[in-house]
Design an enzyme around this catalytic site. Structure first.
Site, PDB file in Angstrom:
ATOM      1  N   CYS A 178       6.470 -22.673 -29.926  1.00 52.58           N
ATOM      2  CA  CYS A 178       5.146 -22.151 -29.564  1.00 52.58           C
ATOM      3  C   CYS A 178       4.166 -23.236 -29.140  1.00 52.58           C
ATOM      4  CB  CYS A 178       4.579 -21.348 -30.718  1.00 52.58           C
ATOM      5  SG  CYS A 178       5.725 -20.088 -31.288  1.00 52.58           S
ATOM      6  N   HIS A 205      -2.648 -20.972 -30.245  1.00 51.86           N
ATOM      7  CA  HIS A 205      -1.404 -20.187 -30.231  1.00 51.86           C
ATOM      8  C   HIS A 205      -1.643 -18.872 -30.967  1.00 51.86           C
ATOM      9  CE1 HIS A 205       2.566 -18.758 -30.652  1.00 51.86           C
ATOM     10  NE2 HIS A 205       2.718 -19.131 -31.916  1.00 51.86           N
ATOM     11  N   ASN A 230       3.249 -12.197 -30.598  1.00 50.47           N
ATOM     12  CA  ASN A 230       3.572 -13.626 -30.492  1.00 50.47           C
ATOM     13  C   ASN A 230       4.569 -13.818 -29.353  1.00 50.47           C
ATOM     14  OD1 ASN A 230       4.503 -16.238 -30.732  1.00 50.47           O
ATOM     15  ND2 ASN A 230       4.737 -16.170 -32.960  1.00 50.47           N
TER      16      ASN A 230
HETATM   17  N1  ACO Z   1       5.843  -3.817 -42.648  1.00 48.10           N
HETATM   18  C1  ACO Z   1       5.518  -3.464 -43.905  1.00 48.10           C
HETATM   19  N2  ACO Z   1       5.696  -4.291 -44.954  1.00 48.10           N
HETATM   20  C2  ACO Z   1       6.205  -5.505 -44.719  1.00 48.10           C
HETATM   21  C3  ACO Z   1       6.548  -5.941 -43.401  1.00 48.10           C
HETATM   22  C4  ACO Z   1       6.354  -5.031 -42.356  1.00 48.10           C
HETATM   23  N3  ACO Z   1       6.640  -5.333 -41.082  1.00 48.10           N
HETATM   24  N4  ACO Z   1       7.018  -7.204 -43.470  1.00 48.10           N
HETATM   25  C5  ACO Z   1       6.971  -7.565 -44.763  1.00 48.10           C
HETATM   26  N5  ACO Z   1       6.477  -6.539 -45.516  1.00 48.10           N
HETATM   27  C6  ACO Z   1       6.221  -6.492 -46.951  1.00 48.10           C
HETATM   28  C7  ACO Z   1       6.976  -7.562 -47.708  1.00 48.10           C
HETATM   29  O1  ACO Z   1       8.284  -7.128 -48.037  1.00 48.10           O
HETATM   30  C8  ACO Z   1       6.114  -7.736 -48.942  1.00 48.10           C
HETATM   31  O2  ACO Z   1       6.376  -6.705 -49.829  1.00 48.10           O
HETATM   32  P1  ACO Z   1       6.343  -6.984 -51.424  1.00 48.10           P
HETATM   33  O3  ACO Z   1       4.935  -7.393 -51.719  1.00 48.10           O
HETATM   34  O4  ACO Z   1       6.729  -5.670 -52.002  1.00 48.10           O
HETATM   35  O5  ACO Z   1       7.320  -8.068 -51.662  1.00 48.10           O
HETATM   36  C9  ACO Z   1       4.691  -7.532 -48.396  1.00 48.10           C
HETATM   37  O6  ACO Z   1       4.852  -6.800 -47.178  1.00 48.10           O
HETATM   38  C10 ACO Z   1       3.955  -8.810 -48.125  1.00 48.10           C
HETATM   39  O7  ACO Z   1       4.796  -9.667 -47.363  1.00 48.10           O
HETATM   40  P2  ACO Z   1       4.378 -11.122 -47.011  1.00 48.10           P
HETATM   41  O8  ACO Z   1       5.504 -11.796 -46.316  1.00 48.10           O
HETATM   42  O9  ACO Z   1       3.787 -11.757 -48.231  1.00 48.10           O
HETATM   43  O10 ACO Z   1       3.189 -10.817 -45.957  1.00 48.10           O
HETATM   44  P3  ACO Z   1       2.204 -11.821 -45.334  1.00 48.10           P
HETATM   45  O11 ACO Z   1       0.832 -11.400 -45.628  1.00 48.10           O
HETATM   46  O12 ACO Z   1       2.581 -13.256 -45.608  1.00 48.10           O
HETATM   47  O13 ACO Z   1       2.437 -11.575 -43.782  1.00 48.10           O
HETATM   48  C11 ACO Z   1       3.512 -12.563 -41.873  1.00 48.10           C
HETATM   49  C12 ACO Z   1       3.717 -11.840 -43.204  1.00 48.10           C
HETATM   50  C13 ACO Z   1       2.767 -11.646 -40.961  1.00 48.10           C
HETATM   51  C14 ACO Z   1       4.877 -12.878 -41.283  1.00 48.10           C
HETATM   52  C15 ACO Z   1       2.709 -13.851 -42.093  1.00 48.10           C
HETATM   53  O14 ACO Z   1       3.261 -14.581 -43.171  1.00 48.10           O
HETATM   54  C16 ACO Z   1       2.670 -14.743 -40.876  1.00 48.10           C
HETATM   55  O15 ACO Z   1       2.128 -14.394 -39.852  1.00 48.10           O
HETATM   56  N6  ACO Z   1       3.206 -15.964 -40.955  1.00 48.10           N
HETATM   57  C17 ACO Z   1       3.171 -16.918 -39.882  1.00 48.10           C
HETATM   58  C18 ACO Z   1       4.016 -16.509 -38.743  1.00 48.10           C
HETATM   59  C19 ACO Z   1       4.006 -17.621 -37.707  1.00 48.10           C
HETATM   60  O16 ACO Z   1       2.993 -18.212 -37.469  1.00 48.10           O
HETATM   61  N7  ACO Z   1       5.151 -17.933 -37.139  1.00 48.10           N
HETATM   62  C20 ACO Z   1       5.223 -19.129 -36.311  1.00 48.10           C
HETATM   63  C21 ACO Z   1       5.295 -18.859 -34.954  1.00 48.10           C
HETATM   64  S1  ACO Z   1       6.599 -17.793 -34.523  1.00 48.10           S
HETATM   65  C22 ACO Z   1       7.491 -18.657 -33.381  1.00 48.10           C
HETATM   66  O17 ACO Z   1       7.372 -19.828 -33.233  1.00 48.10           O
HETATM   67  C23 ACO Z   1       8.504 -17.918 -32.593  1.00 48.10           C
END
Ligand code: ACO
Length: 312
Positions: free
Chosen positions: A113, A237, A267
């Site tokens: 990214c 990004h 993304n």
């Molecule tokens: N729908 C519903 N629930 C979900 C989903 C979904 N799509 N995905 C995960 N959950 C659930 C999880 O299982 C968890 O449930 P639990 O509490 O019962 O265990 C709960 O939701 C919370 O999950 P988290 O992973 O803690 O959610 P978080 O608030 O961290 O959000 C996310 C997840 C959106 C992925 C976030 O961590 C994020 O954006 N991280 C950075 C991503 C990024 O920047 N990537 C780099 C670039 S990508 C690239 O380079 C290609």
């Protein structure tokens, strides 16, 4: 070799596939919801489809048209992508042919990214060493390396491309500062094996992302001798709206000076920064002479920032 040359950016362009996938569409097949996706990521819909080369060529063609240039005017093609059409040949070669460019040098860069900013700096290097006009494209089709049954990743990704036409000028030019960084010890946080699916440790990336974006953006501002108030537009990004908001808060950048397109595109990896740039330029939020701060992070981990004065 030509020394003492900088770059200006003459135009930008973009392309996304026609097919739109909404959060509700995803919720029809996955255990997720529009509310969860919108609240946790800021994403409402994304465009899916096409190939990296076809999207890259479409965005490149628009950037050329807007610069009033033809394919014969381009002297090098730099394509930032994480999802090439194939391992060999370089997708940049395919784009060279699709656009009808002369047999100019065409190369791929993979910095996930952060790729567009890496490409901007590589293009400045090409310009400094004698290349007159460079077409820089960031294009990705993450949908092709996504497990559509995995809700933790499927809700995040989209496909697209953004492009800029870069021109060498005598003197320092408009790229005022940059920093490019990588830390391979964090490569396990975001990976995709050959032929496999994208894997991401979202929580850990989230933590690192805000810190590296803030540090590298501040570094770029310092190197340019600028304060945050000098910046007309921050183009980060687009991985998660909450990451963008947290970084802006720490940097002291207000919402109205921040480019956000994640709600429409998700993304799109290497395409995310040039898509956001195209949005703020084509809607008149960035004008000639404005200072633009770019910052990106992604697989590698890699991260990068740059300050560019917009326009030729
Ligand atoms: N729908 C519903 N629930 C979900 C989903 C979904 N799509 N995905 C995960 N959950 C659930 C999880 O299982 C968890 O449930 P639990 O509490 O019962 O265990 C709960 O939701 C919370 O999950 P988290 O992973 O803690 O959610 P978080 O608030 O961290 O959000 C996310 C997840 C959106 C992925 C976030 O961590 C994020 O954006 N991280 C950075 C991503 C990024 O920047 N990537 C780099 C670039 S990508 C690239 O380079 C290609």
């Amino acid at each position: 070799m030509t020394t003492g040359r900088g770059i200006v950016v003459r135009s930008c362009g973009m392309a996304v596939p026609d097919k739109i996938l909404t959060n509700d569409d995803l919720a029809a097949t996955l255990d997720t919801s529009d509310t969860w996706i919108a609240e946790r990521t800021g994403i409402r819909e994304r465009h899916i489809g096409g190939t990296t080369s076809s999207l890259a060529a479409q965005a490149g063609r628009q950037a050329l048209e807007r610069a009033g240039l033809g394919p014969e005017d381009i002297d090098a093609l730099v394509l930032a992508t994480t999802t090439p059409d194939a391992l060999v040949p370089a997708t940049a070669s395919t784009v060279q042919q699709l656009l009808g460019l002369r047999n100019v040098g065409a190369l791929n860069i993979n910095a996930a990214c952060s790729g567009f900013i890496f490409g901007l700096v590589v293009s400045a290097g090409l310009a400094a060493t004698g290349t007159d006009r460079i077409l820089l494209v960031g294009a990705d089709t993450l949908s092709r390396i996504t497990d559509w049954d995995d809700r933790t990743i499927a809700v995040l990704v989209g496909d697209g491309a953004g492009a800029v036409v870069i021109e060498a000028v005598e003197g320092p030019g408009n790229l005022l500062s940059h920093n490019l960084q990588a830390d391979g010890s964090l490569r396990h946080l975001l990976s995709c094996d050959l032929g496999g699916y994208l894997y991401m440790n979202g929580k850990e990336i989230f933590r690192s992302a805000v810190r590296v974006v803030v540090e590298s953006a501040e570094h770029a501002l310092r190197d340019a001798g600028l304060g945050v108030d000098d910046i007309a537009m921050f183009v980060p990004h687009q991985a998660n709206l909450r990451i963008i908001q947290a970084a802006c808060q720490r940097l002291g950048i207000p919402e109205d000076k921040t480019a956000v397109v994640i709600d429409r595109y998700g993304n799109t990896s290497s395409a995310s920064i040039p898509l956001a740039l195209d949005d703020v330029v084509s809607t008149g939020r960035v004008r000639d002479g404005d200072l633009v701060l770019f910052s990106g992070f992604g697989g590698g981990m890699s991260w990068a920032s740059a300050v560019l004065r917009w326009g030729a």
